[in-house]
Write a protein that holds these residues in place. Sequence first.
Motif, short mmCIF file in Angstrom:
data_model
loop_
_atom_site.label_atom_id
_atom_site.label_comp_id
_atom_site.label_asym_id
_atom_site.label_seq_id
_atom_site.Cartn_x
_atom_site.Cartn_y
_atom_site.Cartn_z
N THR A 22 35.33 -5.97 -40.74
CA THR A 22 35.35 -6.18 -42.19
C THR A 22 35.29 -4.83 -42.90
OG1 THR A 22 32.96 -6.56 -42.03
CG2 THR A 22 34.38 -8.49 -42.18
N PRO A 23 35.82 -4.74 -44.13
CA PRO A 23 35.86 -3.45 -44.84
C PRO A 23 34.47 -3.00 -45.27
CG PRO A 23 36.65 -5.21 -46.26
CD PRO A 23 36.49 -5.82 -44.89
N ALA A 24 34.34 -1.71 -45.43
CA ALA A 24 33.06 -1.13 -45.84
C ALA A 24 33.30 0.08 -46.73
CB ALA A 24 32.23 -0.72 -44.63
N VAL A 25 32.35 0.31 -47.63
CA VAL A 25 32.32 1.53 -48.44
C VAL A 25 30.94 2.15 -48.25
CG1 VAL A 25 32.38 2.51 -50.77
CG2 VAL A 25 33.98 0.68 -50.14
N VAL A 26 30.92 3.46 -48.07
CA VAL A 26 29.67 4.19 -47.90
C VAL A 26 29.56 5.20 -49.04
CG1 VAL A 26 28.27 5.63 -46.37
CG2 VAL A 26 29.94 4.01 -45.40
N ILE A 27 28.52 5.09 -49.85
CA ILE A 27 28.28 6.04 -50.95
C ILE A 27 27.03 6.82 -50.61
CG2 ILE A 27 27.80 6.31 -53.40
CD1 ILE A 27 29.29 3.71 -53.91
N THR A 28 27.15 8.13 -50.56
CA THR A 28 26.03 8.97 -50.14
C THR A 28 26.06 10.30 -50.87
OG1 THR A 28 24.82 9.62 -48.15
CG2 THR A 28 27.13 10.22 -48.25
N GLY A 29 24.91 10.98 -50.89
CA GLY A 29 24.81 12.27 -51.56
C GLY A 29 24.39 13.36 -50.59
N ASN A 30 24.88 14.57 -50.81
CA ASN A 30 24.56 15.67 -49.90
C ASN A 30 23.15 16.20 -50.08
OD1 ASN A 30 25.09 16.98 -52.44
ND2 ASN A 30 25.43 18.90 -51.33
N LYS A 31 22.44 15.79 -51.16
CA LYS A 31 21.08 16.26 -51.41
C LYS A 31 20.04 15.18 -51.12
CE LYS A 31 22.00 20.47 -52.78
NZ LYS A 31 21.77 20.89 -54.16
N ASP A 32 20.39 14.22 -50.30
CA ASP A 32 19.46 13.16 -49.94
C ASP A 32 18.27 13.76 -49.19
OD1 ASP A 32 18.15 10.89 -48.88
OD2 ASP A 32 20.04 9.77 -48.78
N ALA A 33 17.05 13.60 -49.73
CA ALA A 33 15.86 14.16 -49.11
C ALA A 33 15.11 13.14 -48.26
CB ALA A 33 14.92 14.71 -50.18
N ILE A 34 15.65 11.93 -48.10
CA ILE A 34 14.95 10.87 -47.37
C ILE A 34 15.61 10.61 -46.02
CG2 ILE A 34 14.14 8.50 -47.46
CD1 ILE A 34 12.87 10.39 -49.53
N VAL A 35 16.93 10.48 -46.00
CA VAL A 35 17.65 10.28 -44.75
C VAL A 35 18.65 11.43 -44.58
CG1 VAL A 35 17.39 7.79 -44.94
CG2 VAL A 35 19.50 8.85 -45.74
N LEU A 36 19.29 11.49 -43.44
CA LEU A 36 20.23 12.56 -43.13
C LEU A 36 21.66 12.04 -43.30
CD1 LEU A 36 18.49 13.92 -39.91
CD2 LEU A 36 18.38 14.90 -42.20
N PRO A 37 22.29 12.30 -44.42
CA PRO A 37 23.62 11.73 -44.65
C PRO A 37 24.67 12.18 -43.63
CG PRO A 37 23.08 13.36 -46.34
CD PRO A 37 21.83 13.10 -45.58
N ARG A 38 24.51 13.39 -43.09
CA ARG A 38 25.50 13.86 -42.11
C ARG A 38 25.37 13.12 -40.78
NH1 ARG A 38 28.37 17.98 -43.96
NH2 ARG A 38 27.56 19.11 -45.77
N VAL A 39 24.21 12.51 -40.56
CA VAL A 39 24.04 11.69 -39.36
C VAL A 39 24.48 10.26 -39.62
CG1 VAL A 39 22.33 10.67 -37.81
CG2 VAL A 39 22.17 13.09 -38.42
N HIS A 40 23.97 9.66 -40.68
CA HIS A 40 24.18 8.23 -40.92
C HIS A 40 25.51 7.93 -41.61
CE1 HIS A 40 20.04 7.71 -39.67
NE2 HIS A 40 19.66 8.62 -40.56
N SER A 41 25.73 8.52 -42.77
CA SER A 41 26.94 8.18 -43.53
C SER A 41 28.20 8.68 -42.83
CB SER A 41 26.84 8.76 -44.94
OG SER A 41 25.78 8.15 -45.65
N LEU A 42 28.16 9.91 -42.32
CA LEU A 42 29.32 10.39 -41.56
C LEU A 42 29.49 9.59 -40.28
CD1 LEU A 42 29.20 14.29 -41.97
CD2 LEU A 42 30.53 12.62 -43.25
N GLY A 43 28.36 9.13 -39.71
CA GLY A 43 28.45 8.29 -38.53
C GLY A 43 29.14 6.97 -38.81
N LEU A 44 28.82 6.37 -39.95
CA LEU A 44 29.48 5.11 -40.32
C LEU A 44 30.97 5.32 -40.57
CD1 LEU A 44 26.78 3.54 -42.66
CD2 LEU A 44 27.56 2.61 -40.48
N GLU A 45 31.30 6.40 -41.25
CA GLU A 45 32.73 6.69 -41.48
C GLU A 45 33.46 6.84 -40.15
OE1 GLU A 45 35.43 9.83 -44.04
OE2 GLU A 45 33.75 10.59 -42.85
N ARG A 46 32.82 7.48 -39.20
CA ARG A 46 33.43 7.70 -37.88
C ARG A 46 33.54 6.41 -37.07
NH1 ARG A 46 29.42 10.59 -35.65
NH2 ARG A 46 28.55 8.63 -34.82
N ASP A 47 32.49 5.58 -37.12
CA ASP A 47 32.41 4.46 -36.18
C ASP A 47 32.96 3.14 -36.71
OD1 ASP A 47 31.22 6.19 -34.41
OD2 ASP A 47 29.16 5.57 -34.89
#
Length: 344
Positions: free
Chosen positions: A257-282
Amino acid sequence: MNLVYAALLSLIALLFFLAAVTRVGAWWIERSYPAQGEFATVNDTRMHYIFDRGNGQTDLPPVVFLHGASGNLNDPREAFLGQLGGRADLLFLDRPGHGWSGRGPKSNETPDGQAATVAALMEELGIEKAVIVGHSFGGAIAATFALNHPGKTIGTLFLAPVSHPWPGGVDWYYDLTPVPVIGRIFSETLALPFGLMRVRPGTECVFTPNRPAENYVERTGVALVLRPWHFRANATDVSRLLDYVTKTAPLYSRIKTPAVVITGNKDAIVLPRVHSLGLERDLPNAELVWIENLGHKPDYVATDLAVAAIEKLAGAPRDLQAMGKALETEIAGDRFGPVERCLE
C-alpha cells in the motif's frame, strides 16, 4: 546500628510520602483531563476513542490516528480536527494502556498486538478501510498495521516515525520502570513529581527547533502519562520497541500500500536518517518529504503538508515536494530551543 534503622525508617517514610503525593497528583491530573470520548471493548481491551463522523459530507476516506509515546488521542486531535473535521470520518484513539484506554492482554505490549486491537476497534465501528496516520512511536504501529492488515489500509502517513533498529538504547527510566518491584516503586513514588518538572522542558525538546504550539501541554493533557499505570505501560512499550523493530523491519518490503513519510532533519527525539530514510528504502511505494529545520512535530508545524499527504494517499494529485520546499522557507528562521541540549 540505630543510625541504620533511623535511615531506613526515614527512607520508608519518604517513599510513603511520595506515594501519597503521586496518588493525589494522579487524581488531580485525571480531574483536569477527564475522558472525553466513548468506550468499546475489543480484543479484551477497553478502548477509549473519539469518532468524529463526517455526517455524509465527506470528500476523504476514513482516517485513523495513532499517537506517539507518552501521548494520548488529544495530541493528533488538536493538530488535525480543525482542518479535517467534516471532511472524513476521523478516529482518534488512546492506544492500549495510554490515556483512558485499558492495557488489555499481554499482546498489547508490542506494536503488532496494538495494531490488532486498532483493527478490531475499526471493525467494531464499521470502518472497513482507512488512511492510517502514525506519529513517532505510532509509526511503528502504523507500519505493522500495513504489514498485518493490508485489507484495512488505504495508505499510511508516517510523521517523524520510529520504524527501524537504531544505535544505542532508550532513556534509563524506560528500562527501569518495567523491572519488577523496583520499577513499580519508581512509578508509584518518583515518576510523577519529577515528571511534572520535566513536562515543559520536554515539550520544548519535542518541538525544537520550532516553537511549541500554543498551550500544547494544557490542550493535549500530556501529564496523563505520569499516572503510575500509564507510565508503566508507556515505559514497557518503549523499552521493547528496539527488539521489535529489529525483527520486523526486514519484512517492510512486503507492504504494497502507498505511504508518505514526512520528517525533519532537526528531529531531536528520533533519528530521521535511520527511520525515515529506512522507510523510503524499504517500502516499495513510499514518498519521503524531507524538511530542513523541522523537528519532531510535523503534525503541528507541517499540518497543511500532512493534510495534503492524506489527500494524496486518498488519490488526489498533490505536489508534496513543492509544499515541503515552501514550508522550509517559512520555518528557516526558527531557533526555539537548542537541538544540542535536547540530544544530551
